[in-house]
Design a protein around this motif. Structure first.
Motif, PDB file in Angstrom:
ATOM      1  N   GLU A  65     -13.500  -3.140  15.710  1.00  0.00           N
ATOM      2  CA  GLU A  65     -13.095  -3.999  14.609  1.00  0.00           C
ATOM      3  C   GLU A  65     -13.729  -5.385  14.700  1.00  0.00           C
ATOM      4  O   GLU A  65     -14.084  -5.975  13.688  1.00  0.00           O
ATOM      5  N   GLY A 123     -12.547   8.991   7.839  1.00  0.00           N
ATOM      6  CA  GLY A 123     -11.578   8.481   8.796  1.00  0.00           C
ATOM      7  C   GLY A 123     -11.976   8.772  10.231  1.00  0.00           C
ATOM      8  O   GLY A 123     -11.796   7.932  11.126  1.00  0.00           O
ATOM      9  N   THR A 132      -0.539   0.411   6.669  1.00  0.00           N
ATOM     10  CA  THR A 132       0.372   1.526   6.419  1.00  0.00           C
ATOM     11  C   THR A 132       1.618   1.394   7.294  1.00  0.00           C
ATOM     12  O   THR A 132       1.658   0.591   8.222  1.00  0.00           O
ATOM     13  N   ASP A 152      -8.957   0.808  10.410  1.00  0.00           N
ATOM     14  CA  ASP A 152      -9.665   0.495   9.170  1.00  0.00           C
ATOM     15  C   ASP A 152      -8.661   0.443   8.033  1.00  0.00           C
ATOM     16  O   ASP A 152      -7.861   1.359   7.861  1.00  0.00           O
ATOM     17  N   LYS A 153      -8.721  -0.610   7.247  1.00  0.00           N
ATOM     18  CA  LYS A 153      -7.733  -0.818   6.191  1.00  0.00           C
ATOM     19  C   LYS A 153      -7.910   0.125   5.007  1.00  0.00           C
ATOM     20  O   LYS A 153      -7.054   0.165   4.125  1.00  0.00           O
ATOM     21  N   SER A 154      -8.984   0.915   4.992  1.00  0.00           N
ATOM     22  CA  SER A 154      -9.179   1.874   3.906  1.00  0.00           C
ATOM     23  C   SER A 154      -8.477   3.206   4.161  1.00  0.00           C
ATOM     24  O   SER A 154      -8.418   4.054   3.271  1.00  0.00           O
ATOM     25  N   LEU A 155      -7.934   3.404   5.359  1.00  0.00           N
ATOM     26  CA  LEU A 155      -7.341   4.692   5.730  1.00  0.00           C
ATOM     27  C   LEU A 155      -5.884   4.746   5.295  1.00  0.00           C
ATOM     28  O   LEU A 155      -4.966   4.514   6.086  1.00  0.00           O
ATOM     29  N   ASN A 156      -5.668   5.075   4.026  1.00  0.00           N
ATOM     30  CA  ASN A 156      -4.316   5.053   3.454  1.00  0.00           C
ATOM     31  C   ASN A 156      -3.390   6.101   4.038  1.00  0.00           C
ATOM     32  O   ASN A 156      -2.163   5.993   3.908  1.00  0.00           O
ATOM     33  N   ASN A 197      -4.313   2.056  10.692  1.00  0.00           N
ATOM     34  CA  ASN A 197      -4.519   1.149   9.565  1.00  0.00           C
ATOM     35  C   ASN A 197      -3.462   0.059   9.651  1.00  0.00           C
ATOM     36  O   ASN A 197      -2.264   0.348   9.761  1.00  0.00           O
ATOM     37  N   LYS A 222     -14.733   6.339  11.124  1.00  0.00           N
ATOM     38  CA  LYS A 222     -14.281   4.954  11.213  1.00  0.00           C
ATOM     39  C   LYS A 222     -13.403   4.696  12.431  1.00  0.00           C
ATOM     40  O   LYS A 222     -13.402   3.583  12.970  1.00  0.00           O
ATOM     41  N   GLU A 263     -12.484  12.253   2.856  1.00  0.00           N
ATOM     42  CA  GLU A 263     -11.688  11.147   3.390  1.00  0.00           C
ATOM     43  C   GLU A 263     -11.379  11.352   4.873  1.00  0.00           C
ATOM     44  O   GLU A 263     -11.327  10.384   5.636  1.00  0.00           O
ATOM     45  N   ARG A 302       0.840  -1.198   0.000  1.00  0.00           N
ATOM     46  CA  ARG A 302       0.000   0.000   0.000  1.00  0.00           C
ATOM     47  C   ARG A 302       0.880   1.255   0.000  1.00  0.00           C
ATOM     48  O   ARG A 302       1.773   1.399   0.814  1.00  0.00           O
TER      49      ARG A 302
END
Length: 254
Positions: free
Chosen positions: A57, A48, A207, A195-199, A204, A51, A44, A33
């Motif tokens: 989780e 975040g 990251t 959350d795995k979407s939080l680049n 995350n 989330k 975003e 990633r």
């Protein structure tokens, strides 16, 4: 690169007293990633915030509605840092902690004079002492299975966080130490979910950030806006998120 494997649940100690317990555990893994620290949209950041501040989780281990409510300190955060590692990282942790009030408007934090005074304890340990420290001094359970290399426990109720305890391993490399330090201490202040979407975030599993990113500073400043009260639901907070973000951008942009 590092991945965080997490367990969360809420315990009911007494009527009207709900305690959130967060375990955050790091293991080593690989990730492809990209680390996009500053290239993000307002939407975003709001996503975040929602989330990380609300939810857990592992929902099957949740109890009632406390997990889905705001968790934050409303009393001063009194931090005790206990360095027990041969590789002394006390100065690094102290510097990170004492700088947080300048990064998070609305956060009252100072170093405690004694361990008894503290409501946020940070243990810096060698890997060989990690399990014993978590069992004996955080959970008081010598039979507890302790995974990973760092952990934070957050006890919260609707009136605010009661206390946090973080255990961070010092002697498994600087990158892992810094990553653990940043995430465990920040999550100990309230944004407990990953959350795995939080680049753009340290919250995350995938990251590799080992510093307090601008994205996460925005989330923490939204959370510690005085308008956000512990115990609030996402439905209650949603009408104000636009104003919360604008406030946070002013703080972070200073």
């Amino acid at each position: 690169m590092h991945r965080a494997s997490k367990l969360r649940w809420v315990m009911a100690g007494f009527p009207f007293l709900c305690l959130l317990v967060l375990l955050s555990v790091f293991t080593v893994t690989t990730s492809t990633r990209p680390a996009l620290a500053n290239n993000f949209q307002d939407s975003e950041v709001i996503a975040g915030f929602n989330k990380t501040v609300f939810g857990a989780e592992i929902k099957s281990l949740s109890w009632g509605s406390q997990t889905n409510r705001v968790k934050k300190y409303v009393t001063p955060v009194k931090v005790w840092i206990d360095n027990r590692s041969k590789l002394n990282r006390l100065k690094t942790v102290r510097g990170f902690v004492t700088d947080l009030p300048s990064q998070i408007s609305g956060l009252s934090l100072y170093l405690a004079r004694t361990p008894k005074e503290a409501n946020f304890r940070i243990y810096i340990v060698d890997a060989a002492d990690y399990q014993r420290t978590v069992q004996d001094e955080v959970f008081h359970d010598s039979q507890m299975d302790v995974p990973g290399q760092c952990i934070v426990r957050v006890l919260s109720r609707r009136s605010g966080i009661l206390r946090s305890d973080a255990v961070i391993v010092s002697d498994q490399g600087l990158s892992l130490f810094r990553r653990c330090m940043v995430e465990e201490i920040l999550q100990g202040l309230g944004p407990v979910n990953d959350d795995k979407s939080l680049n753009h975030s340290v919250f995350n599993d995938l990251t590799t950030f080992d510093y307090f990113t601008r994205y996460d500073r925005l989330i923490l400043n939204m959370l510690y806006n005085p308008s956000v009260k512990p115990g609030m639901t996402q439905r209650q907070v949603n009408p104000m998120v636009g104003n919360l973000l604008q406030y946070a951008k002013q703080v972070v942009g200073r």
